[in-house]
Motif scaffolding. Structure first.
Motif, PDB file in Angstrom:
ATOM      1  N   VAL A  35      11.105  16.699  39.884  1.00  0.00           N
ATOM      2  CA  VAL A  35      10.613  18.021  39.502  1.00  0.00           C
ATOM      3  C   VAL A  35       9.818  17.949  38.216  1.00  0.00           C
ATOM      4  CG1 VAL A  35      11.332  20.350  38.893  1.00  0.00           C
ATOM      5  CG2 VAL A  35      12.535  19.107  40.674  1.00  0.00           C
ATOM      6  N   GLN A  36      10.258  17.192  37.247  1.00  0.00           N
ATOM      7  CA  GLN A  36       9.579  17.110  35.960  1.00  0.00           C
ATOM      8  C   GLN A  36       8.176  16.545  36.116  1.00  0.00           C
ATOM      9  OE1 GLN A  36      10.525  18.332  33.100  1.00  0.00           O
ATOM     10  NE2 GLN A  36       8.707  17.619  32.038  1.00  0.00           N
ATOM     11  N   LEU A  37       8.022  15.511  36.887  1.00  0.00           N
ATOM     12  CA  LEU A  37       6.715  14.903  37.111  1.00  0.00           C
ATOM     13  C   LEU A  37       5.762  15.890  37.776  1.00  0.00           C
ATOM     14  CD1 LEU A  37       4.895  12.399  37.103  1.00  0.00           C
ATOM     15  CD2 LEU A  37       5.858  11.829  39.316  1.00  0.00           C
ATOM     16  N   ASP A  38       6.237  16.619  38.772  1.00  0.00           N
ATOM     17  CA  ASP A  38       5.409  17.591  39.482  1.00  0.00           C
ATOM     18  C   ASP A  38       4.957  18.706  38.548  1.00  0.00           C
ATOM     19  OD1 ASP A  38       4.176  18.771  41.762  1.00  0.00           O
ATOM     20  OD2 ASP A  38       5.878  20.144  41.901  1.00  0.00           O
ATOM     21  N   VAL A  41       2.206  17.433  36.105  1.00  0.00           N
ATOM     22  CA  VAL A  41       0.897  17.290  36.744  1.00  0.00           C
ATOM     23  C   VAL A  41       0.246  18.656  36.928  1.00  0.00           C
ATOM     24  CG1 VAL A  41      -0.242  16.616  38.890  1.00  0.00           C
ATOM     25  CG2 VAL A  41       1.452  15.107  37.859  1.00  0.00           C
ATOM     26  N   ARG A  42       1.003  19.649  37.317  1.00  0.00           N
ATOM     27  CA  ARG A  42       0.439  20.993  37.511  1.00  0.00           C
ATOM     28  C   ARG A  42      -0.058  21.587  36.200  1.00  0.00           C
ATOM     29  NH1 ARG A  42       4.210  24.011  42.010  1.00  0.00           N
ATOM     30  NH2 ARG A  42       3.977  22.400  43.588  1.00  0.00           N
ATOM     31  N   VAL A  43       0.679  21.380  35.115  1.00  0.00           N
ATOM     32  CA  VAL A  43       0.259  21.909  33.815  1.00  0.00           C
ATOM     33  C   VAL A  43      -1.038  21.240  33.384  1.00  0.00           C
ATOM     34  CG1 VAL A  43       0.853  21.967  31.366  1.00  0.00           C
ATOM     35  CG2 VAL A  43       2.552  22.598  33.072  1.00  0.00           C
ATOM     36  N   ARG A  44      -1.152  19.925  33.572  1.00  0.00           N
ATOM     37  CA  ARG A  44      -2.389  19.224  33.206  1.00  0.00           C
ATOM     38  C   ARG A  44      -3.576  19.731  34.019  1.00  0.00           C
ATOM     39  NH1 ARG A  44      -0.562  12.914  32.833  1.00  0.00           N
ATOM     40  NH2 ARG A  44       1.074  13.198  31.276  1.00  0.00           N
ATOM     41  N   LEU A  45      -3.361  19.934  35.323  1.00  0.00           N
ATOM     42  CA  LEU A  45      -4.456  20.435  36.159  1.00  0.00           C
ATOM     43  C   LEU A  45      -4.856  21.853  35.769  1.00  0.00           C
ATOM     44  CD1 LEU A  45      -3.457  19.083  39.680  1.00  0.00           C
ATOM     45  CD2 LEU A  45      -5.398  18.385  38.276  1.00  0.00           C
ATOM     46  N   GLU A  46      -3.873  22.672  35.427  1.00  0.00           N
ATOM     47  CA  GLU A  46      -4.187  24.043  35.031  1.00  0.00           C
ATOM     48  C   GLU A  46      -4.973  24.056  33.725  1.00  0.00           C
ATOM     49  OE1 GLU A  46      -1.802  28.075  33.739  1.00  0.00           O
ATOM     50  OE2 GLU A  46      -0.887  26.742  35.206  1.00  0.00           O
ATOM     51  N   GLU A  47      -4.589  23.222  32.765  1.00  0.00           N
ATOM     52  CA  GLU A  47      -5.325  23.146  31.502  1.00  0.00           C
ATOM     53  C   GLU A  47      -6.750  22.667  31.739  1.00  0.00           C
ATOM     54  OE1 GLU A  47      -2.905  20.565  29.153  1.00  0.00           O
ATOM     55  OE2 GLU A  47      -1.456  22.135  28.657  1.00  0.00           O
TER      56      GLU A  47
END
Length: 60
Positions: A35-38, A41-47
């Motif tokens: 869960v932490q890895l997912d 990755v989503r936070v980086r893509l959103e930024e």
């Protein structure tokens, strides 16, 4: 005459009943927590998406 036939049918019916067994698994249960890895990755893509929209406002 009917008694032996009835008895034979009863014994056959009892011999065909299903058996349910409850056994513990031989190997331990493994729970995979990615869960932490997912979320990372989503936070980086959103930024990155916010930066792209800010740098190119006329894209959308």
């Amino acid at each position: 005459m009917r008694f032996p036939l009835t008895l034979a049918m009863l014994l056959l019916a009892v011999g065909c009943t299903p058996t349910v067994r409850m056994e513990a698994p031989r190997e331990p249960i493994t729970i995979n927590l990615n869960v932490q890895l997912d979320a990372d990755v989503r936070v980086r893509l959103e930024e990155q998406a916010q930066e792209d929209v800010a740098s190119n406002p006329d894209i959308f």
